[in-house]
Design an enzyme around this catalytic site. Structure first.
Site, PDB file in Angstrom:
ATOM      1  N   CYS A  24      52.045  34.884  86.201  1.00 26.37           N
ATOM      2  CA  CYS A  24      52.968  33.752  86.178  1.00 26.37           C
ATOM      3  C   CYS A  24      54.239  34.154  86.912  1.00 26.37           C
ATOM      4  O   CYS A  24      55.166  34.718  86.320  1.00 26.37           O
ATOM      5  CB  CYS A  24      53.265  33.373  84.726  1.00 26.37           C
ATOM      6  SG  CYS A  24      54.216  31.865  84.536  1.00 26.37           S
ATOM      7  N   GLY A  83      51.278  23.618  84.338  1.00 28.67           N
ATOM      8  CA  GLY A  83      51.235  22.477  83.432  1.00 28.67           C
ATOM      9  C   GLY A  83      50.202  21.437  83.787  1.00 28.67           C
ATOM     10  O   GLY A  83      49.520  20.894  82.912  1.00 28.67           O
ATOM     11  N   LYS A  92      63.283  18.821  87.433  1.00 30.77           N
ATOM     12  CA  LYS A  92      63.006  19.786  86.357  1.00 30.77           C
ATOM     13  C   LYS A  92      63.791  19.428  85.097  1.00 30.77           C
ATOM     14  O   LYS A  92      63.271  19.510  83.978  1.00 30.77           O
ATOM     15  CB  LYS A  92      63.348  21.197  86.837  1.00 30.77           C
ATOM     16  CG  LYS A  92      62.960  22.314  85.874  1.00 30.77           C
ATOM     17  CD  LYS A  92      61.451  22.467  85.764  1.00 30.77           C
ATOM     18  CE  LYS A  92      61.061  23.642  84.873  1.00 30.77           C
ATOM     19  NZ  LYS A  92      61.120  24.938  85.572  1.00 30.77           N
ATOM     20  N   ALA A 152      46.969  33.075  62.945  1.00 32.53           N
ATOM     21  CA  ALA A 152      45.552  33.411  62.817  1.00 32.53           C
ATOM     22  C   ALA A 152      45.384  34.920  62.973  1.00 32.53           C
ATOM     23  O   ALA A 152      45.854  35.498  63.952  1.00 32.53           O
ATOM     24  CB  ALA A 152      44.725  32.682  63.866  1.00 32.53           C
ATOM     25  N   GLY A 162      51.754  25.154  71.357  1.00 34.74           N
ATOM     26  CA  GLY A 162      52.624  25.216  72.519  1.00 34.74           C
ATOM     27  C   GLY A 162      52.352  24.077  73.475  1.00 34.74           C
ATOM     28  O   GLY A 162      51.900  22.997  73.083  1.00 34.74           O
ATOM     29  N   GLY A 212      47.246  27.199  67.944  1.00 37.38           N
ATOM     30  CA  GLY A 212      48.334  27.191  68.913  1.00 37.38           C
ATOM     31  C   GLY A 212      49.051  25.853  68.918  1.00 37.38           C
ATOM     32  O   GLY A 212      48.412  24.799  68.798  1.00 37.38           O
ATOM     33  N   CYS A 233      53.850  22.390  90.539  1.00 34.24           N
ATOM     34  CA  CYS A 233      54.900  23.191  89.914  1.00 34.24           C
ATOM     35  C   CYS A 233      56.271  22.767  90.422  1.00 34.24           C
ATOM     36  O   CYS A 233      56.448  22.536  91.620  1.00 34.24           O
ATOM     37  CB  CYS A 233      54.677  24.677  90.195  1.00 34.24           C
ATOM     38  SG  CYS A 233      55.867  25.759  89.371  1.00 34.24           S
TER      39      CYS A 233
END
Length: 425
Positions: free
Chosen positions: A159, A320, A388, A78, A10, A8, A353
């Protein structure tokens, strides 16, 4: 010499590679396996979907940075992890041996669980930048001939922040175009109430988000199970607090975006002892799989139980700050194992957030994520929108430079004025 492989690239995988390289010994190898040689800043996808950002603004080539850091990149997906052999099988059938494996794949998007859902069906998605580009094309057609919008998150979703963001960003964009009065908007969610967020609420998130939606003339349906989506119509069953069907809705739309439930990716799904029934990686308090103790996992692909029982299933978000904490703990724990010690570091699993609303925004802090909490704080203001934007620019630069500096620890806390946050974990 040990070979540490990360699947990964990301928001979890890239910082994991940088921190692991810093923690590894000089003779150790660090390799990233990724189906793409590009990094995408996923939190900006809602902006791409209304043409406030272009793909090139939130995308970068990861190969140069990884090479400069001495990290190998295998730009191929993968196909299957083989824990008993300590190998990762790639899509072309070749295998990569590892001594330690970190799974940071993110989720598989379960559009198939609801007929007609997703970019291959009748609703849009902002989960991937390519989906957001498709949504932007649909948005262009929509704004030329506006009508009803349905937006939200389906049963099993975990989410919820991006759904709220996208609803508010669309509202802002429509007001700027002076066509908001032509667009009835309905927010459909599996949450038991507005502002639940999969977290049981944070501070006064219920009151603040309800107020924000009333101010923007956005109606809502909670405890909602989306049963199917057809061209121009969404079929939704609203439930009561006991989970019993209460009302059937057939909602017309000309533009729709529904966040899906997540599953584990095919490369790990169904591996006994590694994943739960949904395919998420099971881990202990040190981010390590209990059965295969040289496998760790970080990010959205980690198995976390729901915060509380709800009438319609909702998952727990992995934000995050939490992912950042998982990454740091994992890097230190692998180093301890390399030194012949038992892992001792634990992720804090706190939540911070920033949710953009187009011209304003909302921020929340939950320490820890699962109640009861030491800190539960929620606020709204234009400063969140600006924060942001700054976060996007900072994180893209961080990925380009290849640094592992923790953003949330060093920047967000000071912006929110919570200067002793670390002492309250």
């Amino acid at each position: 010499m040990a070979h540490i492989v990360i699947i990964g690239a990301g928001i979890g995988g890239m910082p994991m590679a940088f921190e692991m390289k810093e923690q590894a010994r000089a003779e150790d190898r660090v390799t990233v396996i990724s189906e793409s040689a590009k990094f995408h800043f996923v939190p900006s996808n809602p902006w791409v979907a209304v043409d406030w950002r272009k793909r090139k603004d939130i995308e970068l080539d990861i190969a140069p940075t990884l090479k400069r850091k001495g990290i190998e990149l295998i730009a191929q997906g993968a196909q299957r992890v083989h824990p008993e052999r300590q190998q990762v099988e790639l899509l072309d059938g070749t295998v990569v041996d590892y001594d330690y494996l970190v799974i940071a794949t993110g989720p598989k998007l379960a559009f198939d669980e609801i007929p007609g859902m997703g970019p291959d069906g009748y609703s849009q998605s902002i989960c991937h930048v390519s989906h957001a580009e498709t949504a932007k094309l649909n948005w262009d057609r929509f704004t030329a001939d506006p009508g009803p919008i349905v937006v939200g998150a389906v049963q099993g979703a975990s989410c919820f922040g991006p759904a709220y963001e996208y609803a508010m960003i669309m509202d802002t964009d429509l007001r700027r175009r002076k066509i908001r009065d032509q667009v009835p908007m309905t927010y459909v969610t599996s949450e038991p109430y507005i502002g639940h967020l999969g977290l049981g609420g944070v501070g006064d998130s219920k009151g603040l988000l309800e107020s924000a939606m009333r101010d923007r003339h956005i109606k809502w349906i909670c405890n909602a199970k989306t049963t199917k989506i057809e061209d121009g119509h969404m079929f939704v069953t609203e439930h009561d607090d006991n989970g019993q069907p209460k009302k059937e809705h057939v909602l017309p739309f000309k533009h729709s975006m529904m966040l899906p439930a997540f599953k584990g990716v095919d490369a790990v799904f169904g591996i006994e002892g590694l994943t739960n029934p949904r395919g998420f990686i099971t881990i202990d308090e040190h981010q390590r799989n209990p059965k295969f103790t040289n496998i760790f996992s970080v990010g959205v692909c980690v198995a976390i139980p729901p915060v509380e029982a709800t009438p319609i299933p909702v998952g727990t978000p992995k934000t995050g700050f939490m992912i950042e904490s998982m990454v740091t703990a994992t890097a230190h724990n692998i180093r301890e194992m390399l030194d012949g010690k038992e892992p001792s570091h634990k992720a804090t699993w706190n939540t911070v957030c920033l949710a953009d609303f187009g011209d304003t925004g909302a921020a929340f802090v939950a320490l820890p994520q699962i109640p009861p909490r030491n800190v539960s704080w929620f606020a709204e203001g234009k400063w969140v929108h600006l924060a942001k934007v700054a976060f996007e620019k900072y994180f893209m630069r961080k990925m380009q430079k290849g640094t592992s500096e923790p953003f949330y620890e060093k920047m967000v806390m000071d912006m929110m004025g919570i200067v002793k946050l670390k002492d309250k974990k």
